[in-house]
Design a protein around this motif. Structure first.
Motif, PDB file in Angstrom:
ATOM      1  N   SER A 235       0.615  -0.976  -0.028  1.00  0.00           N
ATOM      2  CA  SER A 235       0.042   0.257   0.085  1.00  0.00           C
ATOM      3  C   SER A 235       0.639   0.984  -0.225  1.00  0.00           C
ATOM      4  O   SER A 235       0.712   2.140   0.827  1.00  0.00           O
TER       5      SER A 235
ATOM      6  N   GLY B  52       2.486   4.077  -1.820  1.00  0.00           N
ATOM      7  CA  GLY B  52       2.193   5.604  -2.468  1.00  0.00           C
ATOM      8  C   GLY B  52       2.657   6.238  -3.237  1.00  0.00           C
ATOM      9  O   GLY B  52       4.210   6.349  -2.730  1.00  0.00           O
TER      10      GLY B  52
ATOM     11  N   GLN C 210       0.321   1.685  -4.694  1.00  0.00           N
ATOM     12  CA  GLN C 210      -0.689   2.493  -5.437  1.00  0.00           C
ATOM     13  C   GLN C 210       0.324   3.893  -5.375  1.00  0.00           C
ATOM     14  O   GLN C 210       0.236   4.711  -5.475  1.00  0.00           O
TER      15      GLN C 210
ATOM     16  N   GLN D 142       0.612  -1.821 -10.048  1.00  0.00           N
ATOM     17  CA  GLN D 142       0.275  -0.927  -9.336  1.00  0.00           C
ATOM     18  C   GLN D 142      -1.514  -0.623  -9.571  1.00  0.00           C
ATOM     19  O   GLN D 142      -1.979  -0.094 -10.502  1.00  0.00           O
ATOM     20  N   LEU D 143      -1.777   0.182  -8.245  1.00  0.00           N
ATOM     21  CA  LEU D 143      -3.648  -0.426  -8.015  1.00  0.00           C
ATOM     22  C   LEU D 143      -3.523   1.200  -9.143  1.00  0.00           C
ATOM     23  O   LEU D 143      -5.279   1.131 -10.170  1.00  0.00           O
ATOM     24  N   VAL D 144      -3.325   1.677  -8.614  1.00  0.00           N
ATOM     25  CA  VAL D 144      -3.380   3.837  -9.247  1.00  0.00           C
ATOM     26  C   VAL D 144      -3.443   3.518 -10.787  1.00  0.00           C
ATOM     27  O   VAL D 144      -4.724   4.422 -11.250  1.00  0.00           O
TER      28      VAL D 144
END
Length: 284
Positions: free
Chosen positions: A149, A151, A177, A271-273
């Motif tokens: 997690s 960022g 992220q 990457q989640l983003v």
């Protein structure tokens, strides 16, 4: 190093069993023990437990107390090179103590911290452990921080730690992220970048200390010349800090430093983003 005894001293009632692999692995099989949940798995070269070279924390939630125990154990385990935290739910720590495993006295060369929900705050501490103006980790070669997690803010902290670290070769930040902003911060340290004001001041201090050391070395050399027939000339010494890199150049009022070329593998996949942005574009 007695892990169970250390746990007892700190009042920890429950601790995982210790399974020894290598020469002792044969005995474990004969006794019917198998690798499973709630275990520390040690890999040894011989019967001496201080020769442990690999430690896997398997299926067990490690808390801040255990991290501190591990930190106390590391100086005695001089041959320990690899530590892997492997668990389904991860090992999130309330006090974010993982950076203690990356102290300057640590001998670890490989550290896996996957799926520990450390977030940007944990990434900040990890970045500081990799390097600051006054200290740097000179042992760690591979670091896995995937599924944490992290960022853009955390990526910036990691990038800061990579500015003066010239040891880490492989870094995985996959499946976090991190967006374009964080990826850009990481990319910048791979190419030439300008020193900050604090870094420039530290460079001046290091150069002054180096000059004093050089002069002292030559004075000693001259004294020894009157005693020894073949005294050894003083050398320049090892490059203790990248801030003393001879390739640093003054350009347009800034000190430009060569980028981090030691890091040869940087994994930013999944990457989640990025995935969410692609989904938004698709649905729009």
């Amino acid at each position: 190093v007695d892990f169970a005894a250390l746990c007892n001293l700190l009042g920890i009632k429950y601790s995982p069993s210790v399974l020894i692999k290598g020469l002792a692995h044969t005995r474990a099989k004969k006794s019917g023990r198998k690798e499973g949940l709630d275990q520390f798995i040690l890999e040894l070269d011989n019967e001496d437990p201080l020769t442990a070279k690999s430690l896997k924390i398997f299926g067990w939630k490690v808390d801040d107390h255990i991290i501190k125990i591990l930190q106390k154990m590391l100086p005695s385990l001089s041959k320990l090179q690899k530590m892997d935290f492997l668990t389904v739910e991860g090992n999130p720590l309330s006090e974010q103590s993982y950076q203690l495993l990356l102290s300057e006295s640590s001998s670890l060369t490989h550290l896996a911290l996957k799926n520990n929900r450390m977030g940007d705050g944990g990434a900040r501490l990890i970045g500081s452990a990799l390097s600051t103006i006054s200290s740097t980790n000179k042992k760690l070669l591979a670091l896995n921080l995937s599924f944490n997690s992290i960022g853009d803010e955390g990526a910036a902290h990691i990038a800061q730690g990579l500015r003066l670290n010239r040891t880490l070769v492989c870094l995985s930040l996959s499946n976090n992220q991190i967006g374009d902003v964080g990826a850009t911060q990481l990319a910048r340290i791979l190419g030439e970048f300008a020193l900050t004001h604090e870094e420039a001041e530290e460079r001046i201090k290091l150069m002054e200390r180096k000059a004093v050391s050089w002069i002292s070395g030559w004075c000693l050399f001259i004294q020894l010349s009157n005693i020894c027939s073949e005294p050894q000339e003083p050398g320049g010494g090892d490059l203790l800090s990248p801030l003393l890199d001879t390739q640093i150049q003054l350009r347009d009022g800034e000190l430009m430093m060569p980028g981090n070329t030691t890091l040869v593998s940087l994994n930013l996949s999944g990457q989640l983003v990025v995935r969410l942005n692609k989904m938004n574009v698709y649905h729009s």
